[in-house]
Scaffold this motif. Structure first.
Motif, short mmCIF file in Angstrom:
data_model
loop_
_atom_site.label_atom_id
_atom_site.label_comp_id
_atom_site.label_asym_id
_atom_site.label_seq_id
_atom_site.Cartn_x
_atom_site.Cartn_y
_atom_site.Cartn_z
N SER A 45 38.36 44.11 38.21
CA SER A 45 38.50 42.75 37.66
C SER A 45 37.43 41.82 38.24
CB SER A 45 39.87 42.17 37.99
OG SER A 45 40.85 43.06 37.61
N THR B 138 41.24 43.63 28.46
CA THR B 138 42.42 43.08 29.15
C THR B 138 41.99 42.10 30.24
OG1 THR B 138 43.45 45.21 28.77
CG2 THR B 138 44.56 43.75 30.32
N THR B 139 40.96 42.47 30.99
CA THR B 139 40.52 41.59 32.08
C THR B 139 40.01 40.25 31.53
OG1 THR B 139 39.85 43.57 33.27
CG2 THR B 139 39.07 41.49 34.16
N ARG C 109 40.77 38.87 28.70
CA ARG C 109 41.90 38.13 28.10
C ARG C 109 42.73 37.39 29.15
NH1 ARG C 109 44.53 41.89 23.42
NH2 ARG C 109 43.14 41.19 21.78
N ASN C 110 42.87 38.02 30.31
CA ASN C 110 43.73 37.41 31.34
C ASN C 110 42.98 36.49 32.28
OD1 ASN C 110 45.88 38.83 30.31
ND2 ASN C 110 45.52 40.57 31.65
N ASP C 111 41.70 36.35 32.08
CA ASP C 111 40.91 35.60 33.05
C ASP C 111 40.75 34.13 32.66
OD1 ASP C 111 39.25 34.99 35.17
OD2 ASP C 111 37.44 35.50 34.04
#
Lengths: 195, 181
Positions: A125, B47-48, B50-52
Motif C-alpha cells: 500500500s 483496491t489500494t 480505492r481506499n486511499d
C-alpha cells in the motif's frame, strides 16, 4: 433514511442556506483527495476546495441536475485546480495526448519474471501511495476519478472535457506506472535478499 | 484465441470489455497462472487506490466554507465597542479616572456621610460655571459665524451638516449591513 443530494440542493435553493453544510461534509473528503492529487500540496488543495464549494453554492440555482451533483461539483474542483496549476505554469493537464494504441497492446510478461509480492501488506500500500503522490497530475487526477470517485468514462469526460482516447490512455499509463513501481520495488527487495 | 493485452486485462477487471472477449479472457485466466498472478496484482492496485483518501480537510473546513457563503450581520456600535479589548480597556480607564477624581475631590472628604453625592454636587456647580464661561466666549468670538449662519445659504449648510451627522449616528447605532466576508 439518508437525504439525497438532490433533496439538500432543493432545500438550499428554497432558502435554507445552512443545509449546504451537509452537502459540504458529504463530499469534502473525496474532493480533497482529487485536489491534493492535482496540486500536490495540502494547504493549496484545501484553499482550492473551499473556493470550489463557494463557487458551487453560487452556481447552484443554475445546476440543471442532468448529471449527479458530484460530477457537476468535481468539474468545478477540476477547473479551480487547473487554474491554480496554470498559474504555476503547468499547462499539460488539458492537453490531448497523442493516441498510442501500441502502448496499450503490451503483452503480459511471463509469470516466472515476476517477484513474489505480498499484495495485502502495508509495504504494498505504501509503494502505491508514494507512487501516486509523485505521479504527474494529469494521470493521478484521472486515476482518482476512476477509482476513488468511481466515475465512468463518460463522467470523467464530462468533468475534464478530454476525449475518450486521452482518458483511457492516461488511466492505462497511470496503472502501468503503479504496476512497474510495485514490481521494481519487490524485485530489488528479492535481489537484496539473494545477496 | 488471441492472448490478452494489458489493456484488455484492465478492461476485464473494470467490466468494460465486450461480452464475447470477456468470456475468452475468463477462460484464458482460468488456465494460466501468469494471468492469474497479473489479475491479482491489478486488483490489489485497484483496491489500494480505492481506499486511499490522500488527505482530509481541516476541522474548520465546513465552517470556513459557510462563512464565505452566509451573509454576516454587522454587530451594533456598542457591541463592537465592548468586544474590542483595547476599547474596553479605554472605557474602564476613563470610568476609573472619573471615579478617582470624584472620590479624591477635597470637598467630598470633609466628613460628610455621602462623599460621592457631595462631590457630584460640587462638580455640577463647576460644570455650570464652565458652561457659562464657554457660552460667553462663544458669543464674543463667534459673532461673525453667527452672522454667516443667519444668511439663507448658511442655514442650508447647517441643516445639511446636521442631517449628515444625524444620519451617521443613526446608521452607526442601528444600521445593519450585510456583506460577504
Amino acid at each position: 433514511m439518508k437525504t439525497t443530494d438532490s433533496e439538500i440542493i432543493q432545500r438550499v435553493i428554497e432558502g435554507d442556506q445552512r443545509a449546504y453544510a451537509e452537502l459540504v461534509d458529504r463530499h469534502k473528503d473525496r474532493a480533497m483527495t482529487l485536489a491534493v492529487r492535482m496540486l500536490k500540496n495540502r494547504s493549496e488543495a484545501e484553499e482550492a476546495l473551499q473556493d470550489a464549494f463557494v463557487r458551487a453554492y453560487r452556481a447552484l440555482p443554475s445546476f440543471e441536475r442532468k448529471s449527479s451533483f458530484s460530477t457537476w461539483f468535481y468539474r468545478i474542483v477540476f477547473n479551480v485546480c487547473s487554474s491554480a496549476l496554470n498559474k504555476r505554469g503547468n499547462h499539460n493537464l488539458l492537453l490531448i495526448d497523442e493516441q498510442n494504441d501500441d502502448e496499450m497492446k503490451i503483452e503480459i510478461p511471463s509469470a516466472d519474471d515476476e517477484p513474489d509480492i505480498e499484495l495485502e501488506s502495508k509495504e504494498f500500500s505504501e509503494i502505491v501511495r508514494r507512487e501516486i503522490s509523485i505521479m504527474e497530475e494529469s494521470y493521478s487526477s484521472i486515476l482518482t476519478m476512476f477509482f476513488l470517485q468511481e466515475m465512468s468514462y463518460d463522467e470523467i469526460i464530462a468533468v475534464t472535457g478530454l476525449p475518450l482516447g486521452t482518458v483511457k490512455n492516461r488511466l492505462f499509463r497511470a496503472r502501468m506506472q503503479l504496476r512497474y513501481a510495485v514490481l521494481r520495488h519487490f524485485s530489488e527487495t528479492k535481489q537484496m535478499v539473494n545477496i | 484465441m488471441k492472448n490478452p493485452t494489458m489493456q484488455e486485462l484492465m478492461e476485464y477487471l473494470d467490466g468494460t470489455l465486450n461480452p464475447l472477449r470477456y468470456r475468452e479472457i475468463e477462460i484464458m485466466i482460468s488456465r494460466s497462472s501468469g494471468l492469474q498472478k497479473e489479475m491479482l496484482l491489478l486488483k490489489a492496485i485497484r483496491t489500494t487506490v480505492r481506499n486511499d483518501i490522500a488527505a482530509v480537510p481541516s476541522k474548520k473546513f465546513t465552517p470556513n466554507v459557510m462563512k464565505g457563503i452566509l451573509p454576516v450581520q454587522q454587530e451594533s456600535f456598542l457591541f463592537r465597542l465592548v468586544k474590542n479589548s483595547s476599547n474596553l480597556f479605554a472605557m474602564v480607564l476613563v470610568l476609573s479616572m472619573i471615579g478617582i477624581v470624584l472620590v479624591s475631590n477635597p470637598s467630598s472628604s470633609t466628613g460628610s456621610t455621602n462623599a460621592l453625592s457631595k462631590s457630584i454636587e460640587s462638580y455640577t456647580t463647576t460644570y455650570s460655571s464652565a458652561i457659562e464661561t464657554i457660552s460667553n466666549w462663544t458669543k464674543q468670538y463667534t459673532h461673525p459665524v453667527n452672522q454667516a449662519v443667519n444668511t439663507s445659504s448658511g442655514k442650508f449648510l447647517m441643516i445639511g451638516l446636521l442631517t449628515f451627522f444625524v444620519f451617521m449616528i443613526v446608521d452607526e447605532l442601528f444600521g445593519k449591513r450585510y456583506f460577504h466576508s
